[in-house]
Design a protein around this motif. Structure first.
Motif, PDB file in Angstrom:
ATOM      1  N   GLY A 177      -0.769   2.935 -23.328  1.00 14.16           N
ATOM      2  CA  GLY A 177      -1.932   2.190 -23.804  1.00 14.16           C
ATOM      3  C   GLY A 177      -1.886   0.744 -23.363  1.00 14.16           C
ATOM      4  N   VAL A 178      -1.705  -0.148 -24.336  1.00 11.86           N
ATOM      5  CA  VAL A 178      -1.823  -1.589 -24.067  1.00 11.86           C
ATOM      6  C   VAL A 178      -0.804  -2.084 -23.027  1.00 11.86           C
ATOM      7  CG1 VAL A 178      -0.334  -2.279 -26.033  1.00 11.86           C
ATOM      8  CG2 VAL A 178      -2.113  -3.850 -25.220  1.00 11.86           C
ATOM      9  N   ILE A 179       0.329  -1.407 -22.914  1.00 12.62           N
ATOM     10  CA  ILE A 179       1.348  -1.885 -21.963  1.00 12.62           C
ATOM     11  C   ILE A 179       0.917  -1.596 -20.528  1.00 12.62           C
ATOM     12  CG2 ILE A 179       3.751  -1.669 -21.190  1.00 12.62           C
ATOM     13  CD1 ILE A 179       4.390  -0.766 -24.156  1.00 12.62           C
ATOM     14  N   GLU A 199      17.797  -8.866 -15.628  1.00  5.25           N
ATOM     15  CA  GLU A 199      19.055  -8.263 -16.087  1.00  5.25           C
ATOM     16  C   GLU A 199      18.756  -7.065 -16.992  1.00  5.25           C
ATOM     17  OE1 GLU A 199      22.332 -10.922 -17.375  1.00  5.25           O
ATOM     18  OE2 GLU A 199      22.182  -9.777 -19.247  1.00  5.25           O
ATOM     19  N   SER A 200      17.817  -7.258 -17.958  1.00  2.79           N
ATOM     20  CA  SER A 200      17.533  -6.162 -18.891  1.00  2.79           C
ATOM     21  C   SER A 200      16.165  -6.325 -19.545  1.00  2.79           C
ATOM     22  CB  SER A 200      18.600  -6.121 -19.984  1.00  2.79           C
ATOM     23  OG  SER A 200      18.552  -7.315 -20.730  1.00  2.79           O
ATOM     24  N   VAL A 201      15.702  -5.216 -20.125  1.00  2.81           N
ATOM     25  CA  VAL A 201      14.423  -5.203 -20.846  1.00  2.81           C
ATOM     26  C   VAL A 201      14.656  -4.535 -22.197  1.00  2.81           C
ATOM     27  CG1 VAL A 201      12.111  -4.157 -20.886  1.00  2.81           C
ATOM     28  CG2 VAL A 201      12.973  -5.153 -18.762  1.00  2.81           C
ATOM     29  N   ALA A 202      14.166  -5.183 -23.266  1.00  2.75           N
ATOM     30  CA  ALA A 202      14.243  -4.597 -24.611  1.00  2.75           C
ATOM     31  C   ALA A 202      12.866  -4.717 -25.238  1.00  2.75           C
ATOM     32  CB  ALA A 202      15.268  -5.331 -25.456  1.00  2.75           C
ATOM     33  N   ALA A 203      12.355  -3.618 -25.809  1.00  2.00           N
ATOM     34  CA  ALA A 203      10.990  -3.670 -26.333  1.00  2.00           C
ATOM     35  C   ALA A 203      10.785  -2.688 -27.473  1.00  2.00           C
ATOM     36  CB  ALA A 203       9.997  -3.348 -25.206  1.00  2.00           C
ATOM     37  N   SER A 204       9.724  -2.920 -28.241  1.00  2.00           N
ATOM     38  CA  SER A 204       9.314  -1.941 -29.246  1.00  2.00           C
ATOM     39  C   SER A 204       7.800  -1.788 -29.158  1.00  2.00           C
ATOM     40  CB  SER A 204       9.721  -2.396 -30.648  1.00  2.00           C
ATOM     41  OG  SER A 204       9.056  -3.596 -30.969  1.00  2.00           O
ATOM     42  N   MET A 205       7.298  -0.681 -29.655  1.00  2.00           N
ATOM     43  CA  MET A 205       5.842  -0.456 -29.589  1.00  2.00           C
ATOM     44  C   MET A 205       5.418   0.416 -30.759  1.00  2.00           C
ATOM     45  SD  MET A 205       5.545   2.294 -26.491  1.00  2.00           S
ATOM     46  CE  MET A 205       6.348   3.887 -26.587  1.00  2.00           C
ATOM     47  N   PHE A 233       7.258 -11.345 -24.891  1.00  2.00           N
ATOM     48  CA  PHE A 233       5.816 -11.058 -24.877  1.00  2.00           C
ATOM     49  C   PHE A 233       5.388 -10.306 -26.128  1.00  2.00           C
ATOM     50  CE2 PHE A 233       5.582  -6.492 -24.194  1.00  2.00           C
ATOM     51  CZ  PHE A 233       6.829  -6.192 -23.688  1.00  2.00           C
ATOM     52  N   TYR A 234       4.110 -10.493 -26.465  1.00  2.00           N
ATOM     53  CA  TYR A 234       3.496  -9.763 -27.577  1.00  2.00           C
ATOM     54  C   TYR A 234       2.100  -9.340 -27.117  1.00  2.00           C
ATOM     55  CZ  TYR A 234       0.971  -8.768 -31.859  1.00  2.00           C
ATOM     56  OH  TYR A 234       0.190  -8.148 -32.810  1.00  2.00           O
ATOM     57  N   CYS A 235       1.716  -8.119 -27.431  1.00  2.00           N
ATOM     58  CA  CYS A 235       0.356  -7.693 -27.075  1.00  2.00           C
ATOM     59  C   CYS A 235      -0.185  -6.695 -28.092  1.00  2.00           C
ATOM     60  CB  CYS A 235       0.342  -7.058 -25.675  1.00  2.00           C
ATOM     61  SG  CYS A 235       1.501  -5.710 -25.440  1.00  2.00           S
ATOM     62  N   THR A 236      -1.475  -6.805 -28.351  1.00  2.00           N
ATOM     63  CA  THR A 236      -2.119  -5.833 -29.238  1.00  2.00           C
ATOM     64  C   THR A 236      -3.569  -5.640 -28.840  1.00  2.00           C
ATOM     65  OG1 THR A 236      -2.562  -5.188 -31.531  1.00  2.00           O
ATOM     66  CG2 THR A 236      -2.853  -7.517 -31.018  1.00  2.00           C
ATOM     67  N   ASN A 237      -4.056  -4.410 -29.043  1.00  2.00           N
ATOM     68  CA  ASN A 237      -5.474  -4.104 -28.829  1.00  2.00           C
ATOM     69  C   ASN A 237      -6.207  -3.983 -30.163  1.00  2.00           C
ATOM     70  OD1 ASN A 237      -5.698  -4.064 -26.095  1.00  2.00           O
ATOM     71  ND2 ASN A 237      -5.237  -1.893 -25.864  1.00  2.00           N
ATOM     72  N   ASN A 238      -5.601  -4.537 -31.235  1.00  2.00           N
ATOM     73  CA  ASN A 238      -6.190  -4.412 -32.572  1.00  2.00           C
ATOM     74  C   ASN A 238      -6.890  -5.672 -33.046  1.00  2.00           C
ATOM     75  OD1 ASN A 238      -5.472  -1.723 -33.264  1.00  2.00           O
ATOM     76  ND2 ASN A 238      -3.347  -2.404 -33.415  1.00  2.00           N
ATOM     77  N   GLN A 323       5.866  -2.351 -11.842  1.00  2.00           N
ATOM     78  CA  GLN A 323       5.936  -0.967 -12.309  1.00  2.00           C
ATOM     79  C   GLN A 323       7.278  -0.704 -13.001  1.00  2.00           C
ATOM     80  OE1 GLN A 323       3.264   1.168 -11.856  1.00  2.00           O
ATOM     81  NE2 GLN A 323       4.306   2.648 -13.153  1.00  2.00           N
ATOM     82  N   ARG A 324       8.332  -1.267 -12.444  1.00  2.05           N
ATOM     83  CA  ARG A 324       9.670  -1.046 -13.022  1.00  2.05           C
ATOM     84  C   ARG A 324       9.754  -1.682 -14.412  1.00  2.05           C
ATOM     85  NH1 ARG A 324      15.590  -2.478 -10.477  1.00  2.05           N
ATOM     86  NH2 ARG A 324      16.743  -1.254 -12.016  1.00  2.05           N
ATOM     87  N   ILE A 325       9.162  -2.874 -14.558  1.00  6.69           N
ATOM     88  CA  ILE A 325       9.158  -3.536 -15.878  1.00  6.69           C
ATOM     89  C   ILE A 325       8.393  -2.673 -16.890  1.00  6.69           C
ATOM     90  CG2 ILE A 325       8.271  -5.531 -17.165  1.00  6.69           C
ATOM     91  CD1 ILE A 325       8.749  -7.224 -14.642  1.00  6.69           C
ATOM     92  N   VAL A 326       7.199  -2.219 -16.490  1.00 10.68           N
ATOM     93  CA  VAL A 326       6.362  -1.414 -17.390  1.00 10.68           C
ATOM     94  C   VAL A 326       7.131  -0.174 -17.857  1.00 10.68           C
ATOM     95  CG1 VAL A 326       4.345   0.144 -17.369  1.00 10.68           C
ATOM     96  CG2 VAL A 326       4.119  -2.225 -16.578  1.00 10.68           C
TER      97      VAL A 326
END
Ligand SMILES: NC(=O)c1ccc[n+]([C@@H]2O[C@H](COP(=O)([O-])OP(=O)(O)OC[C@H]3O[C@@H](n4cnc5c(N)ncnc54)[C@H](O)[C@@H]3O)[C@@H](O)[C@H]2O)c1
Length: 341
Positions: A177-179, A199-205, A233-238, A323-326
């Motif tokens: 979705g939003v990502i 180096e690294s990516v950490a995320a929640s959704m 980063f922060y993102c929302t479609n709400n 694409q790799r980040i996503v």
């Protein structure tokens, strides 16, 4: 020089930006055909632009002698369509995202490189005067060493938006979705300007506000770079409307704020630089404000690369970084783990 013979696959919402861009390039390129599985859509464009309509892209690639194809279809079709063009030796530019997953995207990039076929990916926001101002302030050293980056995207995609589409809001056809659909532009801009190794990516959704779709409508995360920079980063479609995105850069000699078409840089010595993006002389005939105005500039750059006048800027290889980040954001959010690069 002979005009480039151009075809488009997909005659949906974004296609007006491509039609306007081809018209902007009319001294160097001509639209010869358009394909959509919805016949009325292909026919409408064909009638208006005096070109041939197809309803099957494989047939279009077989019958037409094309120099360039634009791919403007749902996400899961990008890589199969791009691959078919590359196999035919036809230069291809696809809408973002290049694909749904990194591995399939990488394979298409490798195929294009092996066959010597140009493959481009639309990230038109890089061509905004605002984006260029901030990029150059770091490249020239004017802002000194970058210390940290934060971005926000607060947009509105109500259930109605998803009800109008048979692919948006689905894991298999949109890929999320939003990502993958909205914040991808901010991620691309920030990572392009940061221009360091990750180096690294950490995320929640989460899906916090949508009943009819299962994909994420909200996400946050942190990209850690090898030189120590952290990009949060922060993102929302709400939200209730599409607020301009914001990307903030904090650096040794000042700070920069980038929205889509506007940027301001405040230097520690009191100087302030501002720029507002000026639209090229192109008529898109509609479109959303948040799509910006720079499809024409990126497509011009792509055509000039096809003609051998310039080096391709946003190649498939370049777009793979985003694409790799996503995909790392999804992997981290699904597994709860930090994804090492
Ligand atoms: N760069 C941007 O800012 C931006 C903005 C909006 C959309 N997009 C991208 O543009 C792409 C299309 O999005 P959209 O909103 O126009 O979607 P859409 O659903 O309005 O249009 C997609 C079109 O593709 C057609 N299609 C589906 N399968 C096909 C097939 N096998 N052969 C030919 N045509 C086929 C559909 O019938 C439809 O007309 C997506 O990748 C989206 O992320 C980019």
């Amino acid at each position: 020089m002979k005009k480039l013979r151009v075809g488009i696959i997909g005659a949906g919402r974004i296609t007006i930006m491509h039609l306007g861009s081809i018209d902007y390039m009319k001294d160097e390129a001509e639209l010869v055909c358009i394909c959509d599985i919805i016949k009325e859509r292909a026919n409408e464009v064909a009638e208006k632009y005096h070109c041939r309509a197809y309803y099957d892209y494989v047939e279009m690639l077989e019958k037409e002698q094309l120099d360039v194809v634009h791919v403007c279809t749902p996400h899961y079709l990008h890589i199969p369509m791009v691959t078919a063009c590359i196999e035919k030796g036809v230069a291809v530019i696809t809408e973002k995202p290049m694909g749904i997953n990194y591995e399939e995207s990488l394979k298409a990039v490798e195929l294009a490189e092996k066959k010597g076929v140009l493959f481009g990916v639309i990230f038109q926001c890089r061509y905004n005067d605002s984006s260029i101002l901030v990029k150059q302030a770091f490249e020239s050293g004017a802002l000194g060493k970058l210390k940290g980056v934060v971005s926000t995207l607060t947009w509105s995609r109500p259930d109605d938006y998803y009800l109008q589409s048979d692919w948006k809001g689905t894991w298999d056809k949109e890929g999320g979705g939003v990502i993958i659909d909205q914040v991808i532009h901010s991620l691309d801009l920030a990572n392009w300007i940061i221009a360091e190794e990750i180096e690294s990516v950490a995320a929640s959704m989460a899906n916090r506000g949508h009943e009819i779709v299962k994909v994420e409508d909200t996400a946050e995360g942190m990209i850690r770079y090898k030189n120590g920079i952290k990009y949060n980063f922060y993102c929302t479609n709400n939200y209730v409307f599409d607020e301009p995105i914001e990307i903030k850069f904090f650096a040794e000699k000042g700070k920069a704020l980038l929205t889509y078409d506007y940027a301001v840089i405040q230097y520690n010595d009191g100087r302030v630089e501002r720029v507002e993006t000026k639209a090229p002389a192109v008529v898109y005939g509609g479109g959303k404000e948040y799509w910006g105005v720079m499809h024409a500039k990126q497509i011009e750059q792509f055509y000039h690369s096809v003609q051998g006048k310039e080096e391709l800027q946003i190649s498939g290889r370049e777009a793979l970084k985003t694409q790799r980040i996503v995909n790392a954001i999804y992997d981290s959010a699904k597994s709860g783990k930090i994804i090492k690069f």
